[in-house]
Design an enzyme around this catalytic site. Structure first.
Site, PDB file in Angstrom:
ATOM      1  N   HIS A 186       5.144  -6.816   0.045  1.00 14.28           N
ATOM      2  CA  HIS A 186       5.040  -8.108  -0.299  1.00 14.28           C
ATOM      3  C   HIS A 186       5.879  -8.151  -1.474  1.00 14.28           C
ATOM      4  O   HIS A 186       6.163  -7.284  -2.285  1.00 14.28           O
ATOM      5  CB  HIS A 186       3.595  -8.288  -0.439  1.00 14.28           C
ATOM      6  CG  HIS A 186       2.926  -8.350   0.661  1.00 14.28           C
ATOM      7  ND1 HIS A 186       2.242  -9.300   1.060  1.00 14.28           N
ATOM      8  CD2 HIS A 186       2.603  -7.427   1.575  1.00 14.28           C
ATOM      9  CE1 HIS A 186       1.697  -8.902   2.291  1.00 14.28           C
ATOM     10  NE2 HIS A 186       1.760  -7.802   2.452  1.00 14.28           N
ATOM     11  N   SER A 209       8.501   5.102   4.782  1.00 18.07           N
ATOM     12  CA  SER A 209       9.428   4.120   4.475  1.00 18.07           C
ATOM     13  C   SER A 209       9.520   3.915   2.890  1.00 18.07           C
ATOM     14  O   SER A 209       8.208   4.341   2.298  1.00 18.07           O
ATOM     15  CB  SER A 209       9.679   2.794   4.956  1.00 18.07           C
ATOM     16  OG  SER A 209       8.476   2.309   5.279  1.00 18.07           O
ATOM     17  N   ASP A 234       0.808  -1.045   0.145  1.00 13.77           N
ATOM     18  CA  ASP A 234       0.180  -0.060  -0.140  1.00 13.77           C
ATOM     19  C   ASP A 234       0.845   1.204  -0.047  1.00 13.77           C
ATOM     20  O   ASP A 234       1.759   1.450   0.870  1.00 13.77           O
ATOM     21  CB  ASP A 234      -0.910  -0.033   1.207  1.00 13.77           C
ATOM     22  CG  ASP A 234      -1.934  -0.895   1.144  1.00 13.77           C
ATOM     23  OD1 ASP A 234      -2.058  -1.682   0.499  1.00 13.77           O
ATOM     24  OD2 ASP A 234      -2.884  -0.802   2.086  1.00 13.77           O
TER      25      ASP A 234
END
Length: 597
Positions: A468, A555, A412
């Site tokens: 991911h 990040s 996301d």
């Protein structure tokens, strides 16, 4: 002070400067131009375009805006006028003019105020006659002359003495660094202040300073504590106070006088004020002076632009990273040390049980969907557990899960993609020395991605913070690279700061059949103390499988594809070329493998 002629209108204000004040300051008056009434007809339509000019000490000091087509104008403009010892018995002469675009301005008349009558701290609401004497010689004799009255001027006048002026100054400085607006100064915000004024203080001195100001030991500095500290004569030798307050006592008066032109104390002092150290302001980071309190991104789900709130610690980090005319502090060991220490300190704070109290506010501030969480909020034992929370199965569907030739978004995030890495450095990454070898810490590996494609996935604090695998394949050996914790906020990335190659990061690879060797770089940022991988070398993974997570903060993940191995989605390319980040969810399509291998 450069004088302005009343025959040529300039919408600027001549205000007192340090050089123009040569004797003791005795007062500062707030003058509010409210309105005028019954001005004469000055054009063929029976109207006027009036404005006022204040003559003070024999020269123009202030001027109001022009009100078009009105004989009863309303200004509601406030100005501030410094009065020095030699001027305390002067009169304020207010000339009212009719603006003329084609020729010189037409004189309407003058109103006069004798300041000697108003040193009483009361707000005076005055209606002054505007008179037009027969000759310049009679101007001062015309105060009681009503035969030549040409309307009335409504002003408000109030004296400000030293305690009021100093209180306004320190309150303005305090508000400039109360970044989150909660009415207190946190340790982070104090560091932002110290760095912005370039005070020479090491980390130990910063802690000593905070403890000295925080007299009630609450962990936050109130305005009362801050004001008492800076006003205490015994503390005038402190580096912070020395940089804020030059030896010349007139400085504070001059700053407050300049706020009469509509600027705040913070704007006057931080954006080119008199003190050498004060040059940095969040809204001045970019060369085009564009405000950066809001970042706009394109929401892929809705197709609309949405705004992203910038958290306090990101604003503080930006202040730590820049001062004056875009000059960067980031190359200095001190700035790196402070940001690193802040990150570690905040990480420890959010691992403590009492940090759970901050979760409800965070959820409300960022409008986070609790229904997606795999565990209820009450189950988290600290803020960090909430921050790297897991989502329910199915909350992030994987596009074409059985097709390994379709790559998906790794998180996301706010996404930028570039077909060629050279385009990324032209449009988005502006670090002075950005290079793949520096990013990956491996020249041989970097050579495989020359001319290849790059995906930059920026995770904001409100995002789901697990990342991911974007492709299906076998995981290689991870390589941690130590570094600092600069913010990955786009303002920093768009500046000449090597954010991606300076920050702490972990490099890993995925060997795939469809895309060749894909590199994945997890990059920490301000307040991200930990990068945790949940995968292992040799794992056979499917796209969408979890790779790891970040602890608290913003990040970034960077994914590199070898040249000619991926066709990136067109909508992502279009936005990135603007350049504009696209808000995506993990599992959405990223691109398709090319047929040529």
């Amino acid at each position: 002070v450069k004088l302005q002629t009343t025959h040529g209108v300039h919408n600027t204000h001549s205000v007192a400067t340090m050089e123009s004040v040569t004797d003791k300051i005795v007062a500062l008056f707030e003058i509010t131009f409210v309105e005028a009434r019954d001005l004469p007809k000055m054009d063929l339509n029976g109207l006027a375009d009036p404005f006022c000019v204040v003559n003070w000490g024999g020269r123009e000091a202030l001027r109001t805006k022009i009100i078009k087509k009105s004989r009863n104008p309303t200004w509601n403009q406030q100005f501030k006028l410094l009065v020095v010892e030699s001027q305390k018995n002067y009169v304020v002469e207010i000339d009212v003019w009719d603006w003329d675009k084609m020729s010189k301005n037409d004189y309407i008349g003058r109103a006069v105020v004798d300041l000697a009558s108003f040193y009483d701290h009361q707000e005076h609401d005055l209606w002054l006659p505007i008179v037009a004497p027969k000759s310049e010689k009679e101007l001062r004799k015309s105060k009681k002359d009503t035969k030549n009255e040409r309307g009335q001027l409504h002003i408000k006048l109030q004296l400000k003495d030293r305690p009021e002026v100093y209180n306004e100054f320190w309150n303005g400085i305090y508000k400039a660094f109360d970044v989150d607006g909660d009415g207190t100064i946190s340790p982070m915000e104090l560091i932002g202040m110290i760095e912005s004024i370039e005070a020479a203080m090491n980390d130990e001195e910063v802690n000593q300073l905070f403890n000295a100001i925080d007299t009630d030991k609450s962990g936050e500095i109130t305005f009362s504590e801050f004001h008492n500290f800076v006003e205490d004569g015994t503390n005038k030798g402190d580096p912070m106070v020395q940089r804020i307050l030059p030896a010349d006592d007139k400085y504070i008066w001059v700053v407050i006088a300049q706020t009469g032109t509509g600027r705040s104390v913070g704007e006057v002092v931080l954006q080119g004020g008199h003190s050498v150290g004060w040059r940095c302001a969040l809204t001045e980071v970019r060369d085009d002076k564009e405000k950066v309190d809001t970042i706009w991104v394109h929401d892929r789900l809705t197709g609309k632009l949405v705004d992203e709130k910038i958290p306090t610690y990101i604003k503080v980090a930006m202040r730590l990273m820049y001062t004056g005319s875009g000059q960067s502090l980031v190359g200095g060991a001190k700035a790196k040390s402070i940001i690193g220490n802040l990150t570690k300190k905040q990480g420890k704070k959010y691992n403590k049980p009492e940090s759970v109290g901050e979760i409800p506010h965070f959820i409300k501030f960022h409008n986070i969907n609790e229904e997606e969480m795999a565990e209820p909020v009450k189950s988290f034992k600290c803020f960090n557990e909430f921050f790297f929370r897991k989502l329910k199965d199915g909350a992030r569907p994987i596009a074409y899960p059985d097709d390994p030739k379709i790559a998906v978004c790794p998180a996301d995030c706010r996404l930028n993609v570039f077909i060629n890495i050279n385009e990324a450095t032209r449009l988005w990454i502006k670090g002075r020395n950005f290079a793949l070898a520096c990013l990956l810490g491996d020249e041989a590996l970097a050579s495989r991605y020359e001319g290849g494609s790059i995906v930059i996935a920026r995770l904001a604090p409100q995002d789901y913070h697990r990342f991911h695998f974007p492709v299906t394949g076998v995981v290689g050996k991870p390589k941690p690279i130590d570094g600092t914790y600069y913010t990955v906020n786009p303002i920093a990335v768009n500046e000449t700061v090597d954010v991606y190659t300076e920050n702490k990061r972990v490099v890993s690879t995925i060997q795939t059949e469809a895309f060749g060797l894909v590199a994945f770089v997890a990059i920490g940022a301000t307040m991200v103390g930990s990068i945790i991988l949940t995968s292992n070398e040799g794992d056979k993974v499917r796209k969408g499988d979890e790779h790891g997570y970040f602890a608290f903060g913003g990040s970034t993940c960077i994914v590199l594809f070898e040249k000619g191995r991926i066709l990136l989605d067109e909508d992502l390319i279009v936005n990135s070329n603007k350049p504009l980040e696209t808000l995506v969810r993990m599992g959405m399509t990223l691109g398709r493998a090319t047929t040529t291998q």
